[in-house]
Scaffold this motif. Sequence first.
Motif, PDB file in Angstrom:
ATOM      1  N   GLY A   1       0.683  -1.142  -0.082  1.00 12.26           N
ATOM      2  CA  GLY A   1      -0.070  -0.127   0.089  1.00 12.26           C
ATOM      3  C   GLY A   1       0.801   1.246  -0.101  1.00 12.26           C
ATOM      4  O   GLY A   1       0.599   2.201  -0.549  1.00 12.26           O
TER       5      GLY A   1
ATOM      6  N   SER B   1       2.273   1.654  -3.577  1.00 14.38           N
ATOM      7  CA  SER B   1       1.291   2.432  -4.245  1.00 14.38           C
ATOM      8  C   SER B   1       1.131   3.819  -4.229  1.00 14.38           C
ATOM      9  O   SER B   1       0.680   4.381  -5.245  1.00 14.38           O
TER      10      SER B   1
ATOM     11  N   SER C   1     -10.192  -0.725  -4.549  1.00 13.40           N
ATOM     12  CA  SER C   1      -9.914   0.527  -5.212  1.00 13.40           C
ATOM     13  C   SER C   1     -10.330   0.842  -6.539  1.00 13.40           C
ATOM     14  O   SER C   1     -10.546   1.984  -7.009  1.00 13.40           O
TER      15      SER C   1
ATOM     16  N   ARG D   1      -5.520   3.228  -2.807  1.00 16.21           N
ATOM     17  CA  ARG D   1      -4.814   1.917  -2.347  1.00 16.21           C
ATOM     18  C   ARG D   1      -4.006   2.098  -1.099  1.00 16.21           C
ATOM     19  O   ARG D   1      -3.883   1.640   0.009  1.00 16.21           O
TER      20      ARG D   1
ATOM     21  N   HIS E   1      -4.265   1.062   2.717  1.00 13.34           N
ATOM     22  CA  HIS E   1      -3.673  -0.200   3.276  1.00 13.34           C
ATOM     23  C   HIS E   1      -1.794   0.119   3.562  1.00 13.34           C
ATOM     24  O   HIS E   1      -1.284  -0.527   4.179  1.00 13.34           O
ATOM     25  N   GLY E   2      -1.688   1.551   3.197  1.00 12.17           N
ATOM     26  CA  GLY E   2      -0.195   1.827   3.120  1.00 12.17           C
ATOM     27  C   GLY E   2      -0.057   2.405   4.797  1.00 12.17           C
ATOM     28  O   GLY E   2      -0.959   2.790   5.508  1.00 12.17           O
TER      29      GLY E   2
END
Length: 306
Positions: free
Chosen positions: A22, A25, A194, A246, A250-251
Amino acid sequence: MRRGDDSVATAASPAQHALRGGTLSGLAAIVLWSALAVLTTATDGLPPFQVLATTFAIAGLAGTCWAFARGRAGLAGLRQPAAALALSTAALFGYHALYFIALKRAPAVEANLINYLWPLLIVLFAGLLPGTRVGWRQIGGALLGLCGAVLLVTRSERLGLDPAYAPGYLAAAAAAVTWAAYSVLNRRYAGVPSSALAGSCLLVAAAGAAAHGLFESFVMPTPMQWAVLLVMGLGPVGAAFLLWDRGTKHGDIALLGALSYAAPLLSTLLLLVFGAARPHWTQAVAFVVLLAGAWLGTRGGRSVEG
């Protein structure tokens, strides 16, 4: 005891893998956004809401076509709760609309600087997320990034905030808060694919077209401008927002906020390469400051899912 430790490490590795993916991304989105300035120079003469509507329509149509090409699984990825759709649509359109208003109601230098508060705000807002730790190094890295952005935009010239431009300054500040809040609140919808952002892009395009019809006159793009609009719609608008979606879901959101100041640096470098900007000593200083901020930010706390 060792078995328990091994099982915990094994269970943690997928989460760490998702966190890394993530974050990468989100970084890819930042790199794509850096190309937006040099591409926008080629759309000179086109009304801003017309550009907004066109590029988001391209992004939305591309995402929808990709979903249809993937069949049932792709179409399932377009579904999302109404609240998630409302958040992304309002944020994407609201940020751009406020930014355009800021540029019309205030000098570009001051408006851009106030707008560049959004990465720092992301770092600060990320501390409110459950399971996320924001260290002083990440805050310090974001502050250094802001200093670098100030050097890039102002070229060491003095700033003067004229009260006459207060509406423009407020619009720029609202744009920064809007984007930072969206980036952090988007974490609530981590389960939404996403690819669902395609629907939001189409709604933003519709809102942009309505604003264009109300406030602007249509200007026919040249063939070269059509090509640039296509590249913008597929890249810095389409793929970049999908990657950022994303990344924020998630990052490591605090780290992404600190590293977001790489966008104005990379943007300036591209403008220099294509001859759309002149070199200045402050760019070299800003480069060093931004690198220091990025280094410091990567040594801050880490997001922890809990």
